[in-house]
Motif scaffolding. Structure first.
Motif, PDB file in Angstrom:
ATOM      1  N   ARG A  76       1.023  -1.351   0.047  1.00 26.49           N
ATOM      2  CA  ARG A  76       0.164  -0.349   0.057  1.00 26.49           C
ATOM      3  C   ARG A  76       0.809   1.018  -0.102  1.00 26.49           C
ATOM      4  O   ARG A  76       0.578   2.556  -0.258  1.00 26.49           O
ATOM      5  CB  ARG A  76      -0.826  -0.568   1.296  1.00 26.49           C
ATOM      6  N   ARG A  78       3.178   1.872  -2.633  1.00 22.42           N
ATOM      7  CA  ARG A  78       2.741   2.254  -3.357  1.00 22.42           C
ATOM      8  C   ARG A  78       1.733   3.794  -3.971  1.00 22.42           C
ATOM      9  O   ARG A  78       1.905   4.700  -5.047  1.00 22.42           O
ATOM     10  CB  ARG A  78       2.535   1.318  -4.658  1.00 22.42           C
ATOM     11  N   PHE A  79       1.212   3.683  -3.173  1.00 20.36           N
ATOM     12  CA  PHE A  79       0.228   4.999  -2.721  1.00 20.36           C
ATOM     13  C   PHE A  79       0.353   6.250  -1.575  1.00 20.36           C
ATOM     14  O   PHE A  79       1.101   5.330  -0.450  1.00 20.36           O
ATOM     15  CB  PHE A  79      -1.631   4.384  -2.090  1.00 20.36           C
ATOM     16  N   ALA A  84      -4.229   6.449  -0.405  1.00 18.97           N
ATOM     17  CA  ALA A  84      -4.333   4.204   0.082  1.00 18.97           C
ATOM     18  C   ALA A  84      -5.645   4.501   0.353  1.00 18.97           C
ATOM     19  O   ALA A  84      -7.054   3.176   0.793  1.00 18.97           O
ATOM     20  CB  ALA A  84      -3.403   3.961   1.240  1.00 18.97           C
ATOM     21  N   LYS A  85      -6.264   5.433   1.901  1.00 22.29           N
ATOM     22  CA  LYS A  85      -7.163   6.007   2.923  1.00 22.29           C
ATOM     23  C   LYS A  85      -8.650   6.621   1.975  1.00 22.29           C
ATOM     24  O   LYS A  85      -9.353   5.144   2.430  1.00 22.29           O
ATOM     25  CB  LYS A  85      -7.093   6.759   3.591  1.00 22.29           C
ATOM     26  N   ILE A  87      -8.700   4.933  -1.278  1.00 20.41           N
ATOM     27  CA  ILE A  87      -9.526   4.139  -1.791  1.00 20.41           C
ATOM     28  C   ILE A  87     -10.462   2.839  -0.966  1.00 20.41           C
ATOM     29  O   ILE A  87     -11.004   2.646  -1.882  1.00 20.41           O
ATOM     30  CB  ILE A  87      -8.150   3.424  -2.712  1.00 20.41           C
ATOM     31  N   VAL A  88     -10.197   2.919   0.243  1.00 17.35           N
ATOM     32  CA  VAL A  88     -10.960   2.069   1.206  1.00 17.35           C
ATOM     33  C   VAL A  88     -11.925   2.442   1.707  1.00 17.35           C
ATOM     34  O   VAL A  88     -13.290   1.780   1.843  1.00 17.35           O
ATOM     35  CB  VAL A  88      -9.984   1.209   2.094  1.00 17.35           C
ATOM     36  N   TYR A  89     -11.729   4.265   1.822  1.00 18.97           N
ATOM     37  CA  TYR A  89     -12.364   4.373   2.958  1.00 18.97           C
ATOM     38  C   TYR A  89     -13.380   5.425   2.491  1.00 18.97           C
ATOM     39  O   TYR A  89     -14.603   6.209   3.175  1.00 18.97           O
ATOM     40  CB  TYR A  89     -11.642   4.684   4.709  1.00 18.97           C
ATOM     41  N   ASP A  92     -15.313   8.833   4.198  1.00 18.60           N
ATOM     42  CA  ASP A  92     -14.850   8.248   6.158  1.00 18.60           C
ATOM     43  C   ASP A  92     -13.441   7.921   6.142  1.00 18.60           C
ATOM     44  O   ASP A  92     -13.933   8.198   7.217  1.00 18.60           O
ATOM     45  CB  ASP A  92     -15.544   7.434   5.794  1.00 18.60           C
ATOM     46  N   ILE A  98      -8.805   5.695  11.758  1.00 20.70           N
ATOM     47  CA  ILE A  98      -7.628   5.407   9.996  1.00 20.70           C
ATOM     48  C   ILE A  98      -7.143   7.103   9.713  1.00 20.70           C
ATOM     49  O   ILE A  98      -6.600   5.924   9.602  1.00 20.70           O
ATOM     50  CB  ILE A  98      -9.464   5.016   9.141  1.00 20.70           C
TER      51      ILE A  98
END
Lengths: 235, 429
Positions: A76, A78-79, A84-85, A87-89, A92, A98
């Motif tokens: 992760r 790489r971002f 990265a946060k 992309i997933v959340y 939020d 987080i």
């Protein structure tokens, strides 16, 4: 994996007092000699927790790939952390728990580590032999030759001959090349040997017609956090 | 009677991962209730982005050390549906056999290591090794056999090596399967004794209507295959899964929560049992009767019993899969190649419930978008609701007992809040 030592577990609990194993035990104590630490650093608060453990334990052992080399978690990196946060959340990502996230890294980037048990997963043989060595007051041994040596001994056909990419030439042995024996490739989960010959590996990959991209790609699957340190390459 | 309670369980033990229970009761009313998930965020969806389609199963397996076969399978199924690969019948049977091993292993681990200590009022299996060596040995033996299934099919206990997009890259030897069948047949005795053991344990009387979601297959009890099914409105359809199940974040949890239009729902062994009990092997149905587990049961504590019933079914299923594989022959095979790249969904029943992977793969075979819905995330809201409803029924009990009871309720769901930094500390004697 520790709970997979079904035959050895009853004897193991006679020799050592497991005083804190939250996943399997309700009893908790902070009075311990040896700490096994799993997982990579992912948040600031974990650094504090780790330093606390280091103060209490006379021996700290990094257990598994995430802990010893940063493992797949470093993918992760790489971002940028913020991306990265997202992309997933999504929106939020600003939630406090987080928000504290930092770049993934192995535990020895924060505290001194006495011994390493490599791999994802670890092998129970290596876990038990490390424990045995500690009980006898010896230094646990970690192999420092590439997986290719184990692979030859296992009698496997070279993965490159099958036309696939393999991390065997630079990866630390100790797994008996099990992934290749079971039809796959070496993914590099045990991290590289202390002095990996990345140039020769790259040449091998080229010789078999593989591109520079696949070289970088295979290196940063497990080496994202450590390969740069050792070779000046990677993530 | 105690009307006020502050219950604060910091890091619930004997569950996978890190979570706290916070309950404040004033004058018999729950004022505050949270199952705080304090686990580090894991970012697998970001980690997979930009990686090649045939690396996905390897990376996603690492989401969990207990249900790695499930993640690997959901992953290869998503890739296979996105690339038009078709796998052989032999490969499917081998994957199904690996599922039997994993679910058995996971259920036995939960029932013996995590749940049983509650019934004996001890903190872990460690004291049981001394006080009840026969019982501890039984659990360890059953777990070892389940792990052996995974090893023979996948190459090792965790993170299967042989399951690849397009099929399998290793097939077991007939001898290995024959020996395994013998050991499985011999394990019924220990399973029967486990049923006797659980028959003797009291289950709290606690019911609440809820929606149960699990897969349901054209035939057989679903693990590797099936379409999503709801106890409230029947078939959902793979493509509609993300429309029906809405994920959202809450401030006190790094794991997402989920709801449907009916509100709270439950996934896992009890949901599978309720939605598929007719598909169970007769021997497993008999076990359900003995354990007083009836179809339509909505007591979450009975999830433990449902897991035990599934253990009987899975052992029968594994034996029948071995017979079919031996009949078919075990020639080595090469995995299929991609025929196109696009979008695909992979759905399986992991030990803890319905698991959803969805990938979009670009023309170069690189993964561009990832969405995963994990069983425990789907259960978190249900666990919180149950905690609130359950705690008010036991407020007259001593504080310690209340704490122990709410912990057992969380444990019955078998949550897997998979960890980034577990610590296990050892003191030498």
């Amino acid at each position: 994996m520790v709970l997979n030592c079904e035959d050895e577990f009853p004897d193991l609990v006679k020799l050592v007092d497991i005083v804190n194993f939250r996943e399997a035990m309700s009893e908790k104590s902070d009075d311990y000699d040896v700490a096994f630490v799993e997982g990579s650093i992912s948040r600031r608060e974990e650094i504090k927790k780790l330093k606390e453990i280091r103060k209490r334990a006379s021996t700290v052992i990094a257990l598994g790939a995430c802990s010893s080399t940063g493992g797949l978690n470093c993918l992760r990196n790489r971002f940028p952390v913020e991306e990265a946060k997202r992309i997933v959340y999504g929106k939020d990502a600003a939630v406090r728990k987080i928000k504290d996230t930092i770049r993934a890294r192995p535990i020895d980037s924060v505290i001194e580590v006495d011994h390493y048990i490599h791999g994802c997963p670890i092998t129970k043989e290596e876990f038990l032999s490390t424990l045995k060595a500690l009980l006898l007051g010896k230094t646990p041994e970690v192999p420092n030759h590439p997986v290719c040596v184990d692979c030859k001994m296992a009698g496997n056909i070279c993965v490159f001959e099958r036309g696939a990419t393999c991390m065997g030439p630079v990866t630390r042995a100790g797994c008996n090349a099990i992934c290749i024996t079971y039809g796959s490739i070496c993914w590099g989960c045990r991290g590289t040997v202390d002095d990996p010959n990345v140039d020769a590996h790259e040449e091998t990959l080229r010789r078999y017609g593989l591109t520079a991209d696949s070289v970088t790609r295979s290196l940063d699957l497990y080496g994202g956090c450590t390969v740069r340190k050792k070779t000046g390459r990677g993530d | 009677m105690h009307r006020d309670h502050d219950i604060n369980v910091h890091e619930v033990t004997r569950v996978e991962g890190h979570g706290n229970i916070v309950i404040n009761v004033r004058k018999g009313r729950v004022e505050e209730l949270r199952l705080e998930i304090i686990e580090s965020p894991r970012f697998f969806e970001a980690m997979l982005r930009g990686r090649r389609y045939d690396e996905a199963q390897h990376i996603m397996s690492r989401i969990c050390g207990i249900c790695a076969v499930s993640h690997t399978s959901a992953s290869v199924k998503a890739v296979e549906s996105a690339t038009g690969m078709r796998i052989s019948k032999r490969a499917r049977l081998l994957r199904e056999l690996a599922f039997c091993g994993e679910t058995l292993q996971s259920h036995i681990l939960h029932l013996y290591f995590l749940v049983l200590p509650d019934f004996f009022s001890v903190g872990s299996i460690v004291p049981l090794i001394k006080s009840h060596p026969e019982i501890a040995k039984m659990g360890l033996g059953l777990k070892k056999l389940a792990n052996e299934i995974c090893r023979i099919v996948g190459g090792r206990h965790v993170h299967p090596i042989s399951i690849f997009p397009g099929g399998v890259v290793h097939v077991p030897k007939p001898r290995e399967l024959k020996d395994l069948k013998k050991a499985l047949t011999g394990s019924f005795e220990r399973l029967e004794r486990t049923i006797e053991l659980f028959e003797g344990f009291e289950v709290p009387d606690f019911e609440g209507s809820r929606e149960f979601i699990s897969l349901r297959a054209a035939k057989g009890y679903p693990f590797y295959e099936g379409d999503p099914f709801s106890s409230m409105d029947a078939s959902i359809g793979q493509e509609s899964y993300t429309k029906r199940i809405k994920e959202y974040t809450v401030p006190h949890s790094t794991a997402k929560h989920a709801r449907t239009s009916h509100g709270t729902f439950m996934v896992g062994a009890l949901a599978r049992f309720n939605n598929n009990h007719r598909r169970l092997h007769p021997r497993a149905r008999k076990a359900a009767k003995r354990l007083l587990l009836e179809p339509g049961c909505s007591n979450p504590f009975m999830n433990n019993q449902a897991q035990l019933v599934e253990c009987i079914h899975l052992t029968e299923e594994a034996i029948s899969l071995i017979d079919r594989l031996l009949d078919m022959g075990l020639a080595a095979e090469r995995p299929a190649r991609p025929r196109r790249f696009g979008r695909g969904i992979g759905l399986v029943e992991a030990p803890r419930g319905t698991l959803y992977h969805e990938y979009r793969i670009n023309r170069d075979g690189l993964i561009e978008e990832v969405n995963c819905i994990i069983p425990t995330a789907q259960n978190l809201r249900s666990i919180e609701r149950d905690l609130g409803e359950f705690v008010v029924t036991i407020l007259d009990r001593p504080r310690d007992e209340i704490t122990r009871s709410v912990e057992s309720l969380v444990r019955a769901y078998d949550p897997c809040i998979s960890c980034s930094t577990h610590i296990m500390d050892v003191k030498f004697v």
